[in-house]
Motif scaffolding. Structure first.
Motif, short mmCIF file in Angstrom:
data_model
loop_
_atom_site.label_atom_id
_atom_site.label_comp_id
_atom_site.label_asym_id
_atom_site.label_seq_id
_atom_site.Cartn_x
_atom_site.Cartn_y
_atom_site.Cartn_z
N UNK A 154 28.92 38.67 39.31
CA UNK A 154 29.43 39.19 40.57
C UNK A 154 30.24 38.18 41.37
N UNK A 155 30.42 36.96 40.86
CA UNK A 155 31.22 35.96 41.56
C UNK A 155 32.63 36.52 41.75
N UNK A 156 33.13 36.45 42.99
CA UNK A 156 34.45 36.98 43.30
C UNK A 156 35.54 35.99 42.89
N UNK A 157 36.62 36.53 42.37
CA UNK A 157 37.74 35.68 42.01
C UNK A 157 39.06 36.42 42.23
N UNK A 158 40.12 35.65 42.24
CA UNK A 158 41.47 36.20 42.32
C UNK A 158 42.22 35.76 41.07
N UNK A 159 42.77 36.71 40.33
CA UNK A 159 43.55 36.40 39.13
C UNK A 159 44.98 36.10 39.56
N UNK A 160 45.38 34.85 39.43
CA UNK A 160 46.70 34.42 39.90
C UNK A 160 47.73 34.31 38.78
N UNK A 161 47.28 34.38 37.54
CA UNK A 161 48.16 34.15 36.39
C UNK A 161 49.41 35.03 36.43
N UNK A 162 49.21 36.32 36.47
CA UNK A 162 50.33 37.26 36.44
C UNK A 162 51.16 37.15 37.72
N UNK A 163 50.51 37.04 38.86
CA UNK A 163 51.23 36.97 40.13
C UNK A 163 52.15 35.75 40.20
N UNK A 164 51.74 34.67 39.54
CA UNK A 164 52.57 33.45 39.51
C UNK A 164 53.57 33.46 38.36
N UNK A 165 53.40 34.38 37.41
CA UNK A 165 54.29 34.42 36.26
C UNK A 165 53.96 33.36 35.22
#
Length: 131
Positions: free
Chosen positions: A22-33
């Protein structure tokens, strides 16, 4: 300059729980390209931890935005605010928040980017077979 760069405010990316906890995270890979690495932020509430795991074929770097604790092969390591941890593919690792009242924030970078943005792939939990 060729224009191959990205600037992103992580708060612009929706938080969601990791698939394995349940640890919250933000997936930045795609958003950063990103194409040669995977990058996420993780927010651990008091008492939260990621499950102990490894990533076959993927090295990881954790950057402690607030300080925190990393467990590697069963040994806990305190990491100061701004501290950086490198973990090779084989060691079993977990990020922990053993406090009663602090929120811990991390940046997590993995390379090469095994799996996909949606499925981290090659995550191995102790006692399980490799994918």
């Amino acid at each position: 300059m060729d224009g191959d760069f990205s600037v992103l405010d992580p708060d612009d990316v929706e938080q969601e729980p990791f698939a394995m906890c349940d640890v919250r995270h933000r997936k930045l890979t795609e958003a950063l390209g990103c194409t040669e690495m995977r990058i996420n932020t993780a927010t651990l509430e008091p008492g939260e931890a990621t499950p102990p795991h490894a990533h076959e074929g993927q090295e990881e770097v954790y950057i402690a935005l607030t300080g925190g604790r990393v467990e590697i092969d069963g040994e806990a390591h305190d990491v100061p605010e701004g501290g950086v941890v490198r973990v090779g593919p084989e060691p079993i690792r977990a990020v922990r928040n053993d406090t009663d009242d602090e929120i811990h924030r991390w940046v997590m970078v993995g390379a090469p980017p095994v799996g996909t943005v949606e499925d981290f792939g090659n995550t191995v939990l102790p006692g399980e077979e490799s994918p």
